[in-house]
Design an enzyme around this catalytic site. Structure first.
Site, PDB file in Angstrom:
ATOM      1  N   GLN A   9      44.815  44.007  35.618  1.00 36.56           N
ATOM      2  CA  GLN A   9      43.659  43.501  36.199  1.00 36.56           C
ATOM      3  C   GLN A   9      42.877  44.815  36.393  1.00 36.56           C
ATOM      4  O   GLN A   9      43.468  45.908  36.548  1.00 36.56           O
ATOM      5  CB  GLN A   9      43.860  43.165  37.881  1.00 36.56           C
ATOM      6  N   HIS A  18      39.380  36.642  38.790  1.00 35.19           N
ATOM      7  CA  HIS A  18      38.890  36.394  38.161  1.00 35.19           C
ATOM      8  C   HIS A  18      39.313  35.415  37.215  1.00 35.19           C
ATOM      9  O   HIS A  18      40.369  36.204  36.470  1.00 35.19           O
ATOM     10  CB  HIS A  18      37.194  37.131  36.911  1.00 35.19           C
ATOM     11  N   ASN A  49      44.378  38.198  35.563  1.00 36.43           N
ATOM     12  CA  ASN A  49      45.695  38.847  36.415  1.00 36.43           C
ATOM     13  C   ASN A  49      45.374  39.684  37.535  1.00 36.43           C
ATOM     14  O   ASN A  49      44.086  39.181  38.362  1.00 36.43           O
ATOM     15  CB  ASN A  49      44.982  39.863  35.297  1.00 36.43           C
TER      16      ASN A  49
END
Length: 141
Positions: free
Chosen positions: A93, A99, A86
């Protein structure tokens, strides 16, 4: 607002200031089990280089990401899984450090475990509008 290097939870994990259940590590990535999993085996792969979004991450820091995700997916034994990444609050996010999630999706679990998503097709876009969008993106590559 983006987290600074000093306050970023993932940077602290990379530095060893916060412990993690480490699955694997290379020069450029760290992979560990998510402590707030939505499925058994839910894991994260993070670049060690701090960047808030994927578009901020230098390409030189990306080489180990997909191989790490693949290894973890295989090691988890998951037949079905999602790889999720995201960028920005509107895209869900939460941590301002790039990540990637590897989220197993047991077929028998239905929508009770793993990632639950829909795919709302933008049906009101004409073929001409889609072509205009395509031409705009292509011209910027």
């Amino acid at each position: 607002m983006a987290a600074s290097l000093a306050t970023c939870i993932f940077c602290k994990i990379v530095k060893g200031e916060i412990p993690c259940l480490k699955l694997m590590e290379t020069e450029s990535v760290l992979a560990f089990v998510d402590i707030g999993p939505i499925a058994k085996g839910h894991s994260l792969v993070i670049p060690k280089h701090h960047a808030a979004t994927l578009s901020d991450l230098p390409e030189s820091e990306m080489a180990d990401i997909l191989p790490a995700l693949k290894k973890i997916a295989i090691a988890s034994g998951a037949q079905n899984y999602n790889i999720l990444q995201n960028n920005g609050r509107a895209a869900h996010q939460v941590v301002d450090h790039v990540h990637f999630h590897m989220i197993p999706k047991p077929a028998e679990a239905g929508d009770k475990e793993g990632l639950v998503i829909g795919w709302p097709v933008q049906k009101d876009l004409s073929k001409d509008e889609i072509k205009t969008i395509y031409e705009d993106i292509k011209s910027r590559l």
